[in-house]
Write a protein that holds these residues in place. Sequence first.
Motif, PDB file in Angstrom:
ATOM      1  N   GLU A  96       0.827  -1.206   0.000  1.00 30.47           N
ATOM      2  CA  GLU A  96       0.000   0.000   0.000  1.00 30.47           C
ATOM      3  C   GLU A  96       0.863   1.260   0.000  1.00 30.47           C
ATOM      4  O   GLU A  96       1.978   1.280   0.530  1.00 30.47           O
ATOM      5  CB  GLU A  96      -0.923   0.008   1.219  1.00 30.47           C
ATOM      6  N   LYS A  97       0.295   2.319  -0.590  1.00 28.67           N
ATOM      7  CA  LYS A  97       0.968   3.614  -0.652  1.00 28.67           C
ATOM      8  C   LYS A  97       0.113   4.647   0.076  1.00 28.67           C
ATOM      9  O   LYS A  97      -1.024   4.919  -0.317  1.00 28.67           O
ATOM     10  CB  LYS A  97       1.182   4.063  -2.096  1.00 28.67           C
ATOM     11  N   TRP A  98       0.681   5.225   1.134  1.00 26.16           N
ATOM     12  CA  TRP A  98      -0.054   6.138   2.018  1.00 26.16           C
ATOM     13  C   TRP A  98       0.550   7.533   2.004  1.00 26.16           C
ATOM     14  O   TRP A  98       1.774   7.701   1.982  1.00 26.16           O
ATOM     15  CB  TRP A  98      -0.021   5.620   3.445  1.00 26.16           C
ATOM     16  N   LEU A  99      -0.330   8.522   2.092  1.00 24.35           N
ATOM     17  CA  LEU A  99       0.063   9.890   2.402  1.00 24.35           C
ATOM     18  C   LEU A  99      -0.176  10.122   3.879  1.00 24.35           C
ATOM     19  O   LEU A  99      -1.288   9.903   4.376  1.00 24.35           O
ATOM     20  CB  LEU A  99      -0.757  10.893   1.582  1.00 24.35           C
ATOM     21  N   LEU A 100       0.857  10.537   4.608  1.00 21.87           N
ATOM     22  CA  LEU A 100       0.742  10.921   6.016  1.00 21.87           C
ATOM     23  C   LEU A 100       0.755  12.438   6.069  1.00 21.87           C
ATOM     24  O   LEU A 100       1.730  13.072   5.643  1.00 21.87           O
ATOM     25  CB  LEU A 100       1.903  10.337   6.824  1.00 21.87           C
ATOM     26  N   LYS A 101      -0.333  13.029   6.577  1.00 22.35           N
ATOM     27  CA  LYS A 101      -0.436  14.483   6.550  1.00 22.35           C
ATOM     28  C   LYS A 101      -0.903  15.016   7.901  1.00 22.35           C
ATOM     29  O   LYS A 101      -1.415  14.275   8.745  1.00 22.35           O
ATOM     30  CB  LYS A 101      -1.378  14.939   5.436  1.00 22.35           C
ATOM     31  N   GLY A 102      -0.747  16.306   8.081  1.00 24.83           N
ATOM     32  CA  GLY A 102      -1.151  16.967   9.314  1.00 24.83           C
ATOM     33  C   GLY A 102      -0.423  18.288   9.431  1.00 24.83           C
ATOM     34  O   GLY A 102       0.616  18.507   8.808  1.00 24.83           O
ATOM     35  N   LYS A 103      -0.948  19.169  10.239  1.00 28.98           N
ATOM     36  CA  LYS A 103      -0.331  20.480  10.431  1.00 28.98           C
ATOM     37  C   LYS A 103       1.030  20.327  11.105  1.00 28.98           C
ATOM     38  O   LYS A 103       1.326  19.301  11.711  1.00 28.98           O
ATOM     39  CB  LYS A 103      -1.238  21.379  11.278  1.00 28.98           C
ATOM     40  N   ASN A 104       1.851  21.384  11.011  1.00 28.52           N
ATOM     41  CA  ASN A 104       3.107  21.404  11.748  1.00 28.52           C
ATOM     42  C   ASN A 104       2.827  21.184  13.227  1.00 28.52           C
ATOM     43  O   ASN A 104       1.949  21.828  13.809  1.00 28.52           O
ATOM     44  CB  ASN A 104       3.830  22.748  11.574  1.00 28.52           C
ATOM     45  N   GLY A 105       3.549  20.241  13.847  1.00 33.24           N
ATOM     46  CA  GLY A 105       3.370  19.970  15.256  1.00 33.24           C
ATOM     47  C   GLY A 105       2.296  18.940  15.567  1.00 33.24           C
ATOM     48  O   GLY A 105       1.998  18.703  16.743  1.00 33.24           O
ATOM     49  N   SER A 106       1.723  18.321  14.538  1.00 33.91           N
ATOM     50  CA  SER A 106       0.643  17.350  14.779  1.00 33.91           C
ATOM     51  C   SER A 106       1.173  15.975  15.168  1.00 33.91           C
ATOM     52  O   SER A 106       0.383  15.101  15.546  1.00 33.91           O
ATOM     53  CB  SER A 106      -0.247  17.224  13.538  1.00 33.91           C
ATOM     54  N   GLY A 107       2.478  15.754  15.071  1.00 35.97           N
ATOM     55  CA  GLY A 107       3.051  14.488  15.517  1.00 35.97           C
ATOM     56  C   GLY A 107       3.554  13.587  14.405  1.00 35.97           C
ATOM     57  O   GLY A 107       3.906  12.426  14.655  1.00 35.97           O
ATOM     58  N   LYS A 108       3.632  14.094  13.172  1.00 32.65           N
ATOM     59  CA  LYS A 108       4.077  13.260  12.051  1.00 32.65           C
ATOM     60  C   LYS A 108       5.491  12.727  12.274  1.00 32.65           C
ATOM     61  O   LYS A 108       5.753  11.525  12.089  1.00 32.65           O
ATOM     62  CB  LYS A 108       4.027  14.052  10.741  1.00 32.65           C
ATOM     63  N   SER A 109       6.403  13.610  12.670  1.00 31.33           N
ATOM     64  CA  SER A 109       7.791  13.177  12.870  1.00 31.33           C
ATOM     65  C   SER A 109       7.905  12.191  14.023  1.00 31.33           C
ATOM     66  O   SER A 109       8.708  11.250  13.977  1.00 31.33           O
ATOM     67  CB  SER A 109       8.697  14.393  13.121  1.00 31.33           C
ATOM     68  N   THR A 110       7.098  12.396  15.063  1.00 34.72           N
ATOM     69  CA  THR A 110       7.110  11.463  16.196  1.00 34.72           C
ATOM     70  C   THR A 110       6.624  10.087  15.764  1.00 34.72           C
ATOM     71  O   THR A 110       7.200   9.055  16.145  1.00 34.72           O
ATOM     72  CB  THR A 110       6.239  12.007  17.339  1.00 34.72           C
ATOM     73  N   LEU A 111       5.554  10.051  14.980  1.00 33.03           N
ATOM     74  CA  LEU A 111       5.041   8.774  14.479  1.00 33.03           C
ATOM     75  C   LEU A 111       6.088   8.070  13.629  1.00 33.03           C
ATOM     76  O   LEU A 111       6.337   6.864  13.790  1.00 33.03           O
ATOM     77  CB  LEU A 111       3.762   9.011  13.672  1.00 33.03           C
ATOM     78  N   ILE A 112       6.737   8.809  12.760  1.00 33.17           N
ATOM     79  CA  ILE A 112       7.767   8.208  11.911  1.00 33.17           C
ATOM     80  C   ILE A 112       8.932   7.694  12.751  1.00 33.17           C
ATOM     81  O   ILE A 112       9.513   6.642  12.458  1.00 33.17           O
ATOM     82  CB  ILE A 112       8.242   9.224  10.855  1.00 33.17           C
ATOM     83  N   SER A 113       9.264   8.406  13.826  1.00 34.56           N
ATOM     84  CA  SER A 113      10.372   7.957  14.680  1.00 34.56           C
ATOM     85  C   SER A 113      10.097   6.587  15.275  1.00 34.56           C
ATOM     86  O   SER A 113      11.014   5.803  15.530  1.00 34.56           O
ATOM     87  CB  SER A 113      10.644   8.985  15.784  1.00 34.56           C
ATOM     88  N   LEU A 114       8.827   6.274  15.519  1.00 33.02           N
ATOM     89  CA  LEU A 114       8.465   4.930  15.987  1.00 33.02           C
ATOM     90  C   LEU A 114       8.721   3.895  14.901  1.00 33.02           C
ATOM     91  O   LEU A 114       9.227   2.805  15.167  1.00 33.02           O
ATOM     92  CB  LEU A 114       6.989   4.897  16.393  1.00 33.02           C
TER      93      LEU A 114
END
Length: 492
Positions: free
Chosen positions: A303-321
């Motif tokens: 699957e191919k996903w777009l992960l989106k959200g405002k600055n500070g919404s936690g995208k980088s934290t999720l990716i760090s996991l």
Amino acid sequence: MSNSILTIHGATVLYKAQQAFENLSFNWKTGENWAVIGDSGWELTTFIETLRGNTVISRGEVHRPFAQAYVQEKTEAGEVHSFRDLIAYVSQKYEFKNRSHIQNFYFQQRFNSSESEETATVREYLLEVTPKVVGPWTLENVAKLLRLEALLDKSILKLSNGETRRLAIALGLMHQPHIYLMDQPMTGLDVRSREEFGTIIQEISKSGVQVLLTTSGNEIPDGITHVAKISKSGLAGRWTKEDYHQSGGKETNIPAWDWDLLQSLLPQDRELLKAPIVLRNVRIKYGDKVILKDVNWEVKAGEKWLLKGKNGSGKSTLISLLIGENPQAYSQNFWLFGRKRGTGESIWDVKRPTGFVAPELSRYFPANQTCRKVILSGLFDTMGLFKKVSPEQEELANQWIRLFNLEPLQHTVIQRLSLEHQRWTLLARALIKQPQLLILDEASQGMDEFQRRLFKETVQRVCEGCSISLIYVSHYEEDVPDAVGKVLELRS
């Protein structure tokens, strides 16, 4: 030219031992705010460095009337000075520094709360500025303009990419500049922040500061009055903003690599494994602040996903996991490739099936790591190459280097590469090991318009050419490959 604040006339410009411009002329007048566009990100950066006095002018001349009175006053007073005292500058290569002013963080520190003690807070960082002149910008009005008020007591190590960008702009204002130079300042900003950027320019301009920024031709913010296009031969065109929007056209050429070579480097007929990502009620917090709250997400193989959200919404934290860099992973319910985190797997087991690209990665390689070494390091999931490689591995690196036209730069250390060449180097590093999951976190950030289209097409071809799973992060809808069919949006 009596109302000019800066002029360039007939200049041949060299930057980092390369000729950038042959006959560059430019006249910046009082009351003008400029957007500078072009086909090369390196040329745009070089133009700004010329205004800053950091290039070699082998022919022609540059004059800076905006600093004339200041220079004369300081000279008569016998004080050390420079026209640069009146210039603020935002680079794309903004870097964190610890309290000792040494930029030596490794990537995992962004997600380790104990490391934040080694970095200043946003408030401390802004108050460290000691301007050479008096001006209107205070901590309070800078924080309000850049929406930093809620972040003032936050460690700068904990800021998202977009928050870091806003801090960099605020830092420049605290220098009380007369002119403000910004190199691709909207890079990394979410949709809301990009829409607000015109207001920021207008407020800066009202204070008497004149602004010049580089950007893409389809992203000219409010507050800009004039547009210039540059090329190797100098100024290729100049317009008022209104005339540019009426007459400016977009390029229609389709960029390309050797797509047959790319296809030969991708895994063929690979068996799809279990779902690469399964999250169940994942919750991450730092102190009292919840970053991720009850996130449930399953990414199935291919699957191919777009992960989106405002600055500070936690995208980088999720990716760090997902890439094994967050120490809170072991207390969470989530699985990577069918294996629950915290069941005896090593960090290398986590990293092996995943390729990862983020713009800040280039900061964390040791100073001796060349383009070639960085690409080869992807085979070992290390931040740099520290072991001898086989002839077969060397040849594999040769092919990726040839694909992305990096041969002339392969022995250049990564920090000295242009941003666009850094991005291709990091993409090659991620793909060289034929990962099952590719995570691209704002991976084309810092590229010019042409290069971004080429990056998008390259990712599309990778998706079409093999059964890879993809997590794609971008604030720009036009940068998302057509292969992406699913969306996870985080809400702050």
